[in-house]
Design a protein around this motif. Structure first.
Motif, PDB file in Angstrom:
ATOM      1  N   TYR A 116       2.152  -6.713  36.234  1.00  0.00           N
ATOM      2  CA  TYR A 116       3.233  -6.391  37.167  1.00  0.00           C
ATOM      3  C   TYR A 116       2.808  -6.541  38.623  1.00  0.00           C
ATOM      4  O   TYR A 116       3.601  -6.947  39.478  1.00  0.00           O
ATOM      5  CB  TYR A 116       3.771  -4.980  36.919  1.00  0.00           C
ATOM      6  N   LYS A 141       9.911  -4.898  34.827  1.00  0.00           N
ATOM      7  CA  LYS A 141      10.618  -3.665  35.143  1.00  0.00           C
ATOM      8  C   LYS A 141      11.853  -3.983  35.982  1.00  0.00           C
ATOM      9  O   LYS A 141      11.861  -4.935  36.759  1.00  0.00           O
ATOM     10  CB  LYS A 141       9.708  -2.716  35.920  1.00  0.00           C
ATOM     11  N   ALA A 185       9.799   3.672  31.663  1.00  0.00           N
ATOM     12  CA  ALA A 185      10.252   2.579  32.529  1.00  0.00           C
ATOM     13  C   ALA A 185      11.390   1.808  31.878  1.00  0.00           C
ATOM     14  O   ALA A 185      11.457   1.677  30.658  1.00  0.00           O
ATOM     15  CB  ALA A 185       9.096   1.638  32.832  1.00  0.00           C
ATOM     16  N   TYR A 187      13.215  -1.819  31.435  1.00  0.00           N
ATOM     17  CA  TYR A 187      12.800  -3.217  31.479  1.00  0.00           C
ATOM     18  C   TYR A 187      13.990  -4.155  31.303  1.00  0.00           C
ATOM     19  O   TYR A 187      15.044  -3.772  30.796  1.00  0.00           O
ATOM     20  CB  TYR A 187      11.778  -3.514  30.380  1.00  0.00           C
TER      21      TYR A 187
END
Length: 206
Positions: A116, A141, A185, A187
């Protein structure tokens, strides 16, 4: 594959050290080792993407880890080129730094879950590595939509479709899915088609 590689100029670990410093030698600090911890993607994420999108028969998974995404692609009949900066027992055993090396005359699509911290650089390199009309799909994300630098990139390189996962999909640090039961998170799959200049479409999956 060696003859296909074309040397570039970037180093996605952020410095000019030999890649051999990433292999876990005993004199490395914990901080150095954590730089290369990776987050494996739940295979279901790939299954959901393939239910929505068609891809070229040849796919390059350029951050393949232990093959969680590549194996789903292979099971669905794709020829998969699986590479990574760190060899984790799957794919090409010779490390390939995606932000510094590429494949000469590559004509397929690229699908991966990039580190990321270097996600934007991965997308830029992927779009530079595919032919016009070919696709780049990145599992990212939702916060990838934020940021002034990424806004400028999006304005010039809009994704064609963003597939938002309405239920949480899991990414496991170092591929250890047994240690987690849920994800904090959100996505989405971001899908680019090289040369596309329209407005992105948002769809919901899962």
């Amino acid at each position: 594959m060696n003859e296909q590689r074309e040397r570039g100029s970037k180093d996605w670990i952020g410095n000019q050290k030999s890649i051999y410093t990433t292999l876990g030698a005993s004199n490395h600090t914990d901080k150095e080792r954590r730089q290369h911890d990776y987050y494996a993607t739940e295979p279901k994420a790939m299954e959901l993407l393939l239910a929505e999108e068609s891809f070229h028969p040849v796919v390059w998974e350029c951050a393949c880890g232990e093959g969680h995404l590549s194996k789903v692609l292979e099971a669905n009949g794709f020829e998969v080129i699986s590479t990574d900066l760190i060899y984790r027992g799957f794919g090409d055993p010779e490390p390939l730094d995606f932000l510094k090396d590429t494949l000469e005359n590559f004509e397929g699509d690229i699908i991966t879950n990039p580190p990321y911290k270097y996600a934007l650089e991965f997308v830029e390199q992927a779009l530079n590595s595919v032919q016009p009309g070919r696709k780049v799909a990145m599992f990212l994300k939702l916060t990838f939509l934020e940021g002034q630098k990424r806004k400028d990139f999006f304005l010039h390189n809009p994704p064609k479709v963003v597939y938002v996962s309405s239920s949480r999909l899991m990414c496991a640090m170092n591929g250890d899915f047994a240690s987690i039961s849920s994800s904090a998170a959100a996505y989405a799959w971001f899908v680019w088609e090289k040369g596309f200049k329209g407005d992105p479409v948002i769809k919901w999956i899962n």
